[in-house]
Design an enzyme around this catalytic site. Structure first.
Site, PDB file in Angstrom:
ATOM      1  CD  GLU A 182      -3.634  -7.028   3.517  1.00 48.67           C
ATOM      2  OE1 GLU A 182      -3.330  -7.910   2.689  1.00 48.67           O
ATOM      3  OE2 GLU A 182      -3.082  -5.921   3.568  1.00 48.67           O
ATOM      4  CD  GLU A 236      -2.927  -1.201   2.274  1.00 47.80           C
ATOM      5  OE1 GLU A 236      -2.502  -1.294   3.433  1.00 47.80           O
ATOM      6  OE2 GLU A 236      -4.139  -1.121   1.997  1.00 47.80           O
TER       7      GLU A 236
HETATM    8  C1  1HE Z   1       6.587  -8.677  12.054  1.00 50.75           C
HETATM    9  C2  1HE Z   1       5.869  -8.561  10.817  1.00 50.75           C
HETATM   10  C3  1HE Z   1       4.635  -7.843  10.847  1.00 50.75           C
HETATM   11  C4  1HE Z   1       7.667  -9.685  10.454  1.00 50.75           C
HETATM   12  N1  1HE Z   1       4.225  -7.342  12.022  1.00 50.75           N
HETATM   13  N2  1HE Z   1       6.130  -8.153  13.177  1.00 50.75           N
HETATM   14  N3  1HE Z   1       1.851  -8.695   7.091  1.00 50.75           N
HETATM   15  C5  1HE Z   1       2.026 -10.007   7.037  1.00 50.75           C
HETATM   16  O1  1HE Z   1       1.119 -10.792   7.236  1.00 50.75           O
HETATM   17  C6  1HE Z   1       3.430 -10.467   6.766  1.00 50.75           C
HETATM   18  C7  1HE Z   1       4.009 -11.123   8.006  1.00 50.75           C
HETATM   19  N4  1HE Z   1       5.425 -11.406   7.859  1.00 50.75           N
HETATM   20  C8  1HE Z   1       5.904 -12.452   7.174  1.00 50.75           C
HETATM   21  O2  1HE Z   1       5.184 -13.197   6.542  1.00 50.75           O
HETATM   22  C9  1HE Z   1       7.388 -12.658   7.222  1.00 50.75           C
HETATM   23  O3  1HE Z   1       7.909 -11.941   8.326  1.00 50.75           O
HETATM   24  C10 1HE Z   1       8.129 -12.213   5.947  1.00 50.75           C
HETATM   25  C11 1HE Z   1       7.793 -13.194   4.806  1.00 50.75           C
HETATM   26  C12 1HE Z   1       7.770 -10.788   5.536  1.00 50.75           C
HETATM   27  C13 1HE Z   1       9.661 -12.228   6.212  1.00 50.75           C
HETATM   28  O4  1HE Z   1      10.023 -13.522   6.700  1.00 50.75           O
HETATM   29  P1  1HE Z   1      11.437 -13.693   7.458  1.00 50.75           P
HETATM   30  O5  1HE Z   1      11.600 -15.177   7.690  1.00 50.75           O
HETATM   31  O6  1HE Z   1      12.513 -12.972   6.730  1.00 50.75           O
HETATM   32  O7  1HE Z   1      11.289 -12.927   8.872  1.00 50.75           O
HETATM   33  P2  1HE Z   1      10.512 -13.370  10.188  1.00 50.75           P
HETATM   34  O8  1HE Z   1      11.385 -14.307  11.005  1.00 50.75           O
HETATM   35  O9  1HE Z   1       9.146 -13.860   9.888  1.00 50.75           O
HETATM   36  O10 1HE Z   1      10.345 -11.994  10.952  1.00 50.75           O
HETATM   37  C14 1HE Z   1      11.432 -11.345  11.581  1.00 50.75           C
HETATM   38  C15 1HE Z   1      10.862 -10.573  12.740  1.00 50.75           C
HETATM   39  O11 1HE Z   1       9.984  -9.564  12.221  1.00 50.75           O
HETATM   40  C16 1HE Z   1      10.008 -11.433  13.660  1.00 50.75           C
HETATM   41  O12 1HE Z   1      10.090 -10.880  14.955  1.00 50.75           O
HETATM   42  P3  1HE Z   1      11.078 -11.552  16.072  1.00 50.75           P
HETATM   43  O13 1HE Z   1      10.915 -10.701  17.271  1.00 50.75           O
HETATM   44  O14 1HE Z   1      10.558 -12.949  16.239  1.00 50.75           O
HETATM   45  O15 1HE Z   1      12.458 -11.519  15.468  1.00 50.75           O
HETATM   46  C17 1HE Z   1       8.613 -11.205  13.135  1.00 50.75           C
HETATM   47  O16 1HE Z   1       7.619 -11.397  14.114  1.00 50.75           O
HETATM   48  C18 1HE Z   1       8.680  -9.728  12.768  1.00 50.75           C
HETATM   49  N5  1HE Z   1       7.674  -9.392  11.769  1.00 50.75           N
HETATM   50  N6  1HE Z   1       6.574  -9.202   9.867  1.00 50.75           N
HETATM   51  C19 1HE Z   1       4.972  -7.488  13.137  1.00 50.75           C
HETATM   52  N7  1HE Z   1       3.913  -7.657   9.747  1.00 50.75           N
HETATM   53  C20 1HE Z   1      -3.426  -0.760   6.870  1.00 50.75           C
HETATM   54  S1  1HE Z   1      -3.880  -2.338   6.829  1.00 50.75           S
HETATM   55  C21 1HE Z   1      -2.545  -3.245   6.246  1.00 50.75           C
HETATM   56  C22 1HE Z   1      -2.797  -4.700   6.509  1.00 50.75           C
HETATM   57  C23 1HE Z   1      -1.565  -5.498   6.381  1.00 50.75           C
HETATM   58  O17 1HE Z   1      -0.491  -5.026   6.125  1.00 50.75           O
HETATM   59  S2  1HE Z   1      -1.781  -7.161   6.662  1.00 50.75           S
HETATM   60  C24 1HE Z   1      -0.256  -7.893   6.268  1.00 50.75           C
HETATM   61  C25 1HE Z   1       0.616  -8.040   7.463  1.00 50.75           C
END
Ligand code: 1HE
Length: 267
Positions: free
Chosen positions: A141, A121
């Site tokens: 989402e 976005e």
């Molecule tokens: C996060 C987020 C996040 C990572 N919010 N903390 N977005 C999503 O549904 C995407 C969610 N994220 C993922 O699917 C993956 O993180 C990725 C594919 C993007 C990257 O994977 P990777 O293996 O490189 O990283 P990771 O181990 O999953 O994440 C590293 C850290 O970032 C980890 O935290 P840690 O404390 O365990 O190290 C994750 O929890 C954190 N992290 N993504 C919070 N999104 C206005 S409305 C908009 C609506 C949306 O955007 S919905 C989509 C949300």
């Protein structure tokens, strides 16, 4: 040109870094350890950055630290919100991203790794997207039980159509950089690590345009494109006349006729 300029620029949150390189304002998403997930503070920081661009800035670039542009909404902040709080939250994103899309300067973004959910976005609110070959797009989402709230339903279908966006949301599929480029998610596709250099090159070209042309492209073009054609043609004629009447246009046209200006070249 609907923005007030304040100096000095207010402090940004630690998740953002700003730099002014000549006439190019650069904003970096600087929370790579959380894949540049966008929390409320970051969204407000983005709004503030674009609301208070230094007067010297003629163009802006958004890029990300680390291997991912942005993993979208910070899901750790998605607490129990009431319906009204949910609307207000989404409207905060809209306000911030409108500062980008309808701001004072054109904005180029550099996309790498995850360009997901709210990250997509954000990218779609910029005027030019340069994708590195390792970028990928998704709208997860549906999997999270929510809906887009940062402007995707307005901006994404303009780029790729409602059917492709519906597919992304219903299936949660990833679209790779090459497919994204082919369908119009990015205007440029470059090798990994080369996005910022390409964006800065484009930004320098944009900064060299007449300010009235950049204004027209940001503010008039999208409105004309969405208008009823009869109104659109009239708006186009008026905008063309305003631009053509400027001293800048006269100087540039004279320079071309006197063979002092660059020809149309490939780059
Ligand atoms: C996060 C987020 C996040 C990572 N919010 N903390 N977005 C999503 O549904 C995407 C969610 N994220 C993922 O699917 C993956 O993180 C990725 C594919 C993007 C990257 O994977 P990777 O293996 O490189 O990283 P990771 O181990 O999953 O994440 C590293 C850290 O970032 C980890 O935290 P840690 O404390 O365990 O190290 C994750 O929890 C954190 N992290 N993504 C919070 N999104 C206005 S409305 C908009 C609506 C949306 O955007 S919905 C989509 C949300």
């Amino acid at each position: 040109m609907d923005q007030t300029e304040h100096t000095p620029t207010p402090a940004l949150p630690a998740s953002l870094r700003a730099e002014l390189r000549g006439d190019i304002a650069i904003l970096r998403l600087a929370r790579p350890e959380k894949r540049n997930a966008l929390n409320d503070t970051t969204i407000l920081g983005i709004e503030s950055f674009f609301a208070t661009l230094p007067a010297a800035a003629k163009v802006a670039v958004i890029a990300a630290d680390g291997d991912n542009f942005s993993a979208g909404l910070d899901l750790s902040e998605l607490s129990e919100r009431s319906t009204v709080e949910g609307v207000t939250h989404s409207m905060m994103w809209h306000r911030a991203f409108e500062r980008i899309e309808f701001g004072r300067v054109p904005v180029v973004s550099v996309l790498n790794g995850a360009v997901v959910g709210g990250g997509l976005e954000l990218a779609c609110a910029t005027h030019i997207r340069v994708a590195e070959e390792n970028a990928y797009y998704a709208l997860p989402e549906g999997q999270r039980g929510i809906f887009v709230g940062g402007g995707a339903s307005v901006r994404v279908p303009r780029l790729i159509g409602v059917a492709r966006m519906a597919d992304m949301m219903l299936t949660g599929r990833r679209i790779d950089a090459a497919s994204g480029y082919a369908m119009g998610l990015s205007q440029y596709l470059v090798a990994p690590g080369e996005g910022l250099a390409k964006a800065l090159d484009l930004a320098a070209r944009i900064a060299a345009n007449a300010p009235i042309t950049n204004f027209a492209v940001i503010h008039a073009l999208p409105r004309i494109a969405e208008a009823d054609p009869r109104q659109g043609f009239m708006m186009e004629s008026l905008m063309a006349a305003v631009a053509q009447g400027s001293d800048d246009a006269k100087d540039r046209l004279r320079a071309f006729l006197e063979k002092r200006a660059k020809k149309v070249t490939e780059f």
